[in-house]
Each structure stands twice: as C-alpha cells, then as structure tokens.
Design a protein around this motif. Structure first.
Motif, PDB file in Angstrom:
ATOM      1  N   TRP A  31       0.941  -1.039   0.094  1.00  0.00           N
ATOM      2  CA  TRP A  31      -0.074   0.069   0.030  1.00  0.00           C
ATOM      3  C   TRP A  31       1.056   1.319   0.006  1.00  0.00           C
ATOM      4  O   TRP A  31       1.954   1.260   0.683  1.00  0.00           O
ATOM      5  N   ARG A  52     -17.336   1.185  -1.004  1.00  0.00           N
ATOM      6  CA  ARG A  52     -16.474   1.321  -2.095  1.00  0.00           C
ATOM      7  C   ARG A  52     -16.858   0.803  -3.454  1.00  0.00           C
ATOM      8  O   ARG A  52     -17.959   0.161  -3.353  1.00  0.00           O
ATOM      9  N   GLU A  85     -16.047   6.930   0.003  1.00  0.00           N
ATOM     10  CA  GLU A  85     -15.460   5.540  -0.283  1.00  0.00           C
ATOM     11  C   GLU A  85     -15.297   5.304  -1.808  1.00  0.00           C
ATOM     12  O   GLU A  85     -14.631   4.215  -2.121  1.00  0.00           O
ATOM     13  N   ASP A 109      -8.663   2.357   0.088  1.00  0.00           N
ATOM     14  CA  ASP A 109      -9.329   2.292   1.392  1.00  0.00           C
ATOM     15  C   ASP A 109      -8.932   3.845   1.509  1.00  0.00           C
ATOM     16  O   ASP A 109      -8.145   4.184   1.847  1.00  0.00           O
ATOM     17  N   CYS A 110     -10.292   4.385   1.841  1.00  0.00           N
ATOM     18  CA  CYS A 110     -10.464   5.900   2.245  1.00  0.00           C
ATOM     19  C   CYS A 110     -11.258   6.152   3.668  1.00  0.00           C
ATOM     20  O   CYS A 110     -12.103   5.509   3.843  1.00  0.00           O
ATOM     21  N   THR A 111     -10.663   6.858   4.443  1.00  0.00           N
ATOM     22  CA  THR A 111     -11.266   7.206   5.583  1.00  0.00           C
ATOM     23  C   THR A 111     -11.129   8.796   5.904  1.00  0.00           C
ATOM     24  O   THR A 111     -10.092   9.512   5.701  1.00  0.00           O
TER      25      THR A 111
END
Length: 180
Positions: A31, A52, A85, A109-111
């Motif tokens: 990543w 997602r 997301e 992966d988004c936060t």
C-alpha cells in the motif's frame, strides 16, 4: 515524510478553509498511504457514504486526487479518492489524452475524520495500481463548502484556469519504499 502545502486556485477561493497539506504517510510492498489535512474545515461538504466501488466525476464535490508521472515522461496516472469511499483510477497517454481506466487488484481504502476546525482524509492505494516509481507527483483536492463554494487546491496553478493535469503542477516526487 515531507508535507506538501497545496495552494487554492486564485479564481476559486475557499470560504473558510485556510490551508491543505498532503503527504505520504506510509509505503510498503502492499500500500501507498497518503494523508490530506484540511484546516478551517467547519463548513466542509462531505459526500454521503456510498461504499467502496469505482465511480466517475468524483471531482464534482469534495474529492482528493493524486497524479503520478513516471520518469518525467508524457504518461501519467490519476487517482480520485472520495470521502464517500468511491474511487477512480485513470491512465493518460499524454496531457488529458488517451484516458483509460487503470486496473487495481484491490480497492483503495479511504477514511475521513473531522475535528472541530480541521479534517483528515487518509487513503491507502494498492501498490500494484501505482505506475513505475519514482514518479513526479501532484497532490490535489477539490473542496466543496456549504453555500456551493468550490475551491481547487494543487501544488501549483500555472494557468488562469484550474487544471490539475497541467505538467507544471507535478512538483513533488514519490519514490518506492526503501528496499523495494
């Protein structure tokens, strides 16, 4: 890791956002982790959770973008990452030409986290979706605030029109992880 201060395009000033910094916060065999910190985020419009999945036109509201151009060539990759997301990844053969979906074995992966005056957006991009590194980079963001105020943030704005694809915006560098 080095913080990159983004600049708001002068033709599209923000309402309350006072600054944005972007940085690579981690990079390993799996990543690339990138963080954007938004100061003055009290009126930030955050797109609703969508789960997602790939989606186009994420830039129409708050969205974070990373552009990578390997070896100083014409080809480059664009990643669009949304607090909803949703995400997108595109290959370009040259400036705004030859756009095609870029494959990724896993979804980014988004936060998004919000404090009282700031917000933090973290994204983890699968390493196999990245182009060959090292690469020139442009960290960017489209920021929507309440009242339909939209500002465009990038490392540079060489033209009268906001254009994250402009080669002059690629002023940062992303290198592979040490030992890779």
């Amino acid at each position: 890791m080095q913080a990159h201060r983004l600049l708001a395009h002068p033709a599209h000033p923000p309402a309350r956002v006072t600054g944005i910094e972007a940085r690579v916060i981690g990079f390993d065999a799996d990543w690339l982790r990138v963080r954007w910190r938004i100061e003055g985020a009290q009126a930030l419009v955050i797109p609703p959770f969508a789960g997602r999945g790939r989606a186009d036109e994420l830039w129409r509201t708050t969205c974070f973008e990373l552009f990578l151009r390997p070896n100083g060539g014409d080809r480059y990759v664009e990643f669009n990452l949304s607090p909803s997301e949703r995400w997108a990844a595109y290959d370009f053969s040259s400036y705004r030409d030859g756009m095609a979906d870029r494959p990724a074995s896993r979804e980014p992966d988004c936060t998004m986290r919000q404090g009282s005056t700031f917000a933090i957006f973290d994204a983890a991009i699968p390493a196999d979706a990245l182009p060959q590194l090292p690469a020139d980079a442009n960290f960017a963001a489209v920021i929507e605030e309440q009242g339909a105020v939209v500002s465009y943030w990038a490392l540079a704005h060489p033209a009268a029109r906001a254009d994250f694809h402009d080669p002059a915006c690629f002023t940062a560098r992303v290198a592979p992880p040490r030992g890779a």
